[in-house]
Design an enzyme around this catalytic site. Sequence first.
Site, PDB file in Angstrom:
ATOM      1  CG  ASN A  53      -1.703   1.232   1.419  1.00 45.47           C
ATOM      2  OD1 ASN A  53      -1.774   2.062   0.496  1.00 45.47           O
ATOM      3  ND2 ASN A  53      -2.320   1.398   2.585  1.00 45.47           N
ATOM      4  CD1 TRP A  54       3.197   0.912  -2.965  1.00 46.73           C
ATOM      5  CD2 TRP A  54       3.233   2.096  -4.868  1.00 46.73           C
ATOM      6  NE1 TRP A  54       3.784   0.131  -3.932  1.00 46.73           N
ATOM      7  CE2 TRP A  54       3.815   0.832  -5.113  1.00 46.73           C
ATOM      8  CE3 TRP A  54       3.133   3.009  -5.925  1.00 46.73           C
ATOM      9  CZ2 TRP A  54       4.300   0.460  -6.365  1.00 46.73           C
ATOM     10  CZ3 TRP A  54       3.619   2.653  -7.178  1.00 46.73           C
ATOM     11  CH2 TRP A  54       4.205   1.394  -7.389  1.00 46.73           C
ATOM     12  CE  LYS A  55       0.008   3.166   4.811  1.00 47.74           C
ATOM     13  NZ  LYS A  55       0.205   3.254   6.255  1.00 47.74           N
ATOM     14  CG  HIS A  90      -5.540   1.972   5.434  1.00 48.25           C
ATOM     15  ND1 HIS A  90      -5.042   2.888   6.339  1.00 48.25           N
ATOM     16  CD2 HIS A  90      -4.561   1.067   5.232  1.00 48.25           C
ATOM     17  CE1 HIS A  90      -3.804   2.539   6.659  1.00 48.25           C
ATOM     18  NE2 HIS A  90      -3.486   1.441   6.001  1.00 48.25           N
ATOM     19  CD  GLU A 101      -2.600   5.436   6.884  1.00 44.29           C
ATOM     20  OE1 GLU A 101      -2.636   5.469   5.642  1.00 44.29           O
ATOM     21  OE2 GLU A 101      -1.685   4.875   7.525  1.00 44.29           O
ATOM     22  CD  GLU A 131      -3.081  -2.303   7.441  1.00 42.36           C
ATOM     23  OE1 GLU A 131      -2.030  -2.573   6.859  1.00 42.36           O
ATOM     24  OE2 GLU A 131      -3.687  -1.239   7.275  1.00 42.36           O
ATOM     25  N   GLY A 136       3.160   2.389  10.701  1.00 44.11           N
ATOM     26  CA  GLY A 136       4.115   3.480  10.511  1.00 44.11           C
ATOM     27  C   GLY A 136       4.881   3.844  11.767  1.00 44.11           C
ATOM     28  CB  SER A 146       5.875  -1.820  11.733  1.00 47.67           C
ATOM     29  OG  SER A 146       5.526  -0.470  12.025  1.00 47.67           O
ATOM     30  N   GLY A 205       3.138  -1.063   4.192  1.00 48.44           N
ATOM     31  CA  GLY A 205       3.181   0.353   3.849  1.00 48.44           C
ATOM     32  C   GLY A 205       4.604   0.764   3.495  1.00 48.44           C
ATOM     33  N   GLY A 206       5.297   1.350   4.462  1.00 49.69           N
ATOM     34  CA  GLY A 206       6.630   1.924   4.225  1.00 49.69           C
ATOM     35  C   GLY A 206       7.599   1.026   3.476  1.00 49.69           C
TER      36      GLY A 206
HETATM   37  P1  13P Z   1       3.470   0.443   7.573  1.00 52.67           P
HETATM   38  O1  13P Z   1       3.956  -0.855   6.964  1.00 52.67           O
HETATM   39  O2  13P Z   1       4.188   1.635   7.041  1.00 52.67           O
HETATM   40  O3  13P Z   1       3.424   0.355   9.056  1.00 52.67           O
HETATM   41  O4  13P Z   1       1.944   0.624   7.070  1.00 52.67           O
HETATM   42  C1  13P Z   1       1.056  -0.416   7.199  1.00 52.67           C
HETATM   43  C2  13P Z   1      -0.190  -0.084   6.469  1.00 52.67           C
HETATM   44  O5  13P Z   1      -0.939   0.783   6.880  1.00 52.67           O
HETATM   45  C3  13P Z   1      -0.482  -0.811   5.225  1.00 52.67           C
HETATM   46  O6  13P Z   1      -1.783  -0.569   4.800  1.00 52.67           O
END
Ligand code: 13P
Length: 250
Positions: A9-11, A95, A97, A167, A173, A213, A234-235
Amino acid sequence: MRTPIIAGNWKLNKTISEAVALTTALKASVADVNDVEIIVAPPFTALAAVNEVIAGSNVRLSAQDVYSEDTGAFTGEVSAPMLKDVGCEYVIIGHSERRQYFGETNESVNQKVKAALAHDLKPIICVGEQLEEREAGQTETIIENHVTGGIAGLSVTELLTCVIAYEPVWAIGTGKTATPTQAQEVHSFIRGLLTSVYSADVASQLCIQYGGSVKPENAAELMAQPDVDGALVGGASLEAESFAQIVKFG
Ligand code: 13P
């Protein structure tokens, strides 16, 4: 029995040229992987370009959100038929967020899931508790609300088209991954819920991803848990090398 699904997920990251460079490198690094479903979820603006890069490869395309209506006066939204048209096979829905910053609720998640399914998109439904909720002993209540709210009214076939992503918000993050035991506890709870709403057979077929993470260093131990069937990253999905290492966790 359940094929692992690893999704990036590149956000809110990557211009079109950056997205093309990342996908080109990733495609080469994972070309020999055939036992994992590999998904990238770029921002809307890069979907078309990424779709061209992954054509004929083992990498699948996902969007990060979808609106529940197909067309109409909904300025700024993107619909399921549009995502299908641009080449998406999956869409991330609910998600944390989106829940936290954009007012997403279990009801809106459920409407979006139904819209996605109506257009042959596979929903990746995100669920997860916040730190205060975990500390107050409310993890299972929150997860039950997110899961049952998100999948309300789905047939067995529809449910089995979905992926659930657990999640924990406190792990996103933050570098603070859930321990494999913590992840397994919640994943097993989710599978138990699905057993009571549907059946053990149905619950055993559904893929439940962990997200928060996930890194090359911890992917294998998370994936080794019996009810952890994949990762939503994510990251670490923003660089081809680290994401490819996670894809090759085994
Ligand atoms: P991180 O891997 O950056 O913690 O993000 C997880 C995430 O929200 C994937 O959707």
